[in-house]
Design a protein around this motif. Structure first.
Motif, short mmCIF file in Angstrom:
data_model
loop_
_atom_site.label_atom_id
_atom_site.label_comp_id
_atom_site.label_asym_id
_atom_site.label_seq_id
_atom_site.Cartn_x
_atom_site.Cartn_y
_atom_site.Cartn_z
N GLN A 9 0.85 -1.19 0.00
CA GLN A 9 0.00 0.00 0.00
C GLN A 9 0.88 1.24 0.00
O GLN A 9 1.82 1.35 0.78
CB GLN A 9 -0.91 0.01 1.21
CG GLN A 9 -1.93 1.14 1.16
CD GLN A 9 -2.95 1.07 2.28
OE1 GLN A 9 -2.77 0.36 3.25
NE2 GLN A 9 -4.01 1.83 2.13
N ALA A 10 0.56 2.16 -0.92
CA ALA A 10 1.31 3.41 -1.04
C ALA A 10 0.34 4.58 -0.91
O ALA A 10 -0.87 4.40 -1.02
CB ALA A 10 2.00 3.46 -2.41
N TYR A 11 0.88 5.76 -0.67
CA TYR A 11 0.02 6.96 -0.67
C TYR A 11 -0.64 7.05 -2.03
O TYR A 11 0.02 6.86 -3.06
CB TYR A 11 0.84 8.22 -0.45
CG TYR A 11 1.39 8.43 0.95
CD1 TYR A 11 1.32 7.45 1.93
CD2 TYR A 11 1.97 9.63 1.29
CE1 TYR A 11 1.83 7.64 3.19
CE2 TYR A 11 2.50 9.85 2.56
CZ TYR A 11 2.41 8.86 3.51
OH TYR A 11 2.92 9.07 4.75
N SER A 12 -1.92 7.36 -2.05
CA SER A 12 -2.64 7.47 -3.31
C SER A 12 -2.04 8.60 -4.14
O SER A 12 -1.77 9.68 -3.63
CB SER A 12 -4.11 7.75 -3.03
OG SER A 12 -4.84 7.63 -4.21
N PHE A 14 0.92 8.39 -5.47
CA PHE A 14 2.38 8.24 -5.42
C PHE A 14 2.83 6.84 -5.82
O PHE A 14 3.96 6.45 -5.55
CB PHE A 14 2.90 8.56 -4.01
CG PHE A 14 2.85 10.02 -3.67
CD1 PHE A 14 3.89 10.87 -4.02
CD2 PHE A 14 1.75 10.54 -3.02
CE1 PHE A 14 3.85 12.20 -3.71
CE2 PHE A 14 1.69 11.90 -2.72
CZ PHE A 14 2.74 12.73 -3.07
N GLU A 15 1.94 6.07 -6.48
CA GLU A 15 2.28 4.70 -6.84
C GLU A 15 3.51 4.64 -7.76
O GLU A 15 4.41 3.82 -7.53
CB GLU A 15 1.09 4.01 -7.53
CG GLU A 15 -0.17 3.95 -6.71
CD GLU A 15 -1.06 5.18 -6.85
OE1 GLU A 15 -2.19 5.14 -6.32
OE2 GLU A 15 -0.65 6.17 -7.48
N GLY A 63 -3.52 3.39 -5.15
CA GLY A 63 -2.92 3.27 -3.83
C GLY A 63 -2.19 1.96 -3.60
O GLY A 63 -1.71 1.71 -2.49
N LYS A 84 6.76 7.01 1.22
CA LYS A 84 5.36 6.95 0.75
C LYS A 84 4.77 5.55 0.76
O LYS A 84 3.70 5.33 0.22
CB LYS A 84 5.20 7.55 -0.66
CG LYS A 84 5.84 8.90 -0.86
CD LYS A 84 4.99 10.01 -0.29
CE LYS A 84 5.52 11.35 -0.72
NZ LYS A 84 5.86 12.23 0.37
N LEU A 86 3.04 2.62 2.92
CA LEU A 86 2.32 2.45 4.18
C LEU A 86 2.51 1.04 4.74
O LEU A 86 2.30 0.82 5.93
CB LEU A 86 0.83 2.73 3.97
CG LEU A 86 0.52 4.18 3.57
CD1 LEU A 86 -0.92 4.31 3.12
CD2 LEU A 86 0.81 5.11 4.72
#
Length: 177
Positions: A9-12, A14-15, A63, A84, A86
């Motif tokens: 999971q990454a910041y939306s 910022f994939e 995300g 970035k 999660l």
């Protein structure tokens, strides 16, 4: 140890940044043998603006980034320390679970299909009310009777002089009401 696919999971938004950063770290630390592909699942979509077809990419899992890797303490820390990020999805926070081969194949097929046959950006359904924004029926409202995604055309029932009249329109000529 065999490589498996994991969901990170990454910041939306910022994939792609996460993908780029992770690939740079893998190279810098010489861990290319423990990592395979890093994917941001996208599909190509077509939208019509001002009468011109435009292709763009849309993330179908915003995300999230898919990472093919051998899971061990070193690789786990490598991924989790990327800015970035999660964390991993599935399993526990310190022992993530890989996704199944079936799920991976479905995602890879969807990516491939999107490249071969782009989807329209706006999806229309029969029975839906639309507003005509171009052509001789501009500013009329109508009900979608048929949708042809192959040709990007709709059959819309428009009220003309109190009678329902079917009109064939391009996707770009209508908008959702």
């Amino acid at each position: 140890m065999a490589m498996r696919w994991y969901v990170v999971q990454a910041y939306s938004g910022f994939e792609s940044h996460v993908k780029r950063s992770l690939l740079e770290r893998i190279d810098r630390f010489g861990m290319t043998d423990q990592f395979g592909q890093v994917l941001v699942p996208t599909e190509e979509v077509v939208e019509v603006r001002e009468g011109h077809k435009r292709r763009s990419e849309r993330k179908f899992f915003p995300g999230y980034v898919l990472v093919e890797m051998e899971m061990n303490d070193e690789t786990w820390h490598m991924v989790n320390e990327v800015p970035k990020v999660l964390g991993f999805i599935g399993g526990t926070s310190d022992k993530p679970a890989p996704i199944s081969k079936k799920e991976v194949d479905a995602i890879l097929n969807r990516i491939e299909e999107g490249a071969e046959k782009p989807k329209p950006k706006v999806i229309f359904d029969a029975g839906e009310v639309v507003r005509v924004n171009d052509g001789p029926f501009k500013d009329f409202n109508g009900v979608v009777e048929e949708v042809n995604y192959e040709k990007s055309r709709l059959l819309v029932a428009v009220q003309i002089f109190g009678r329902s009249t079917p009109v064939e329109l391009e996707f770009y000529q209508v908008e959702k009401a």
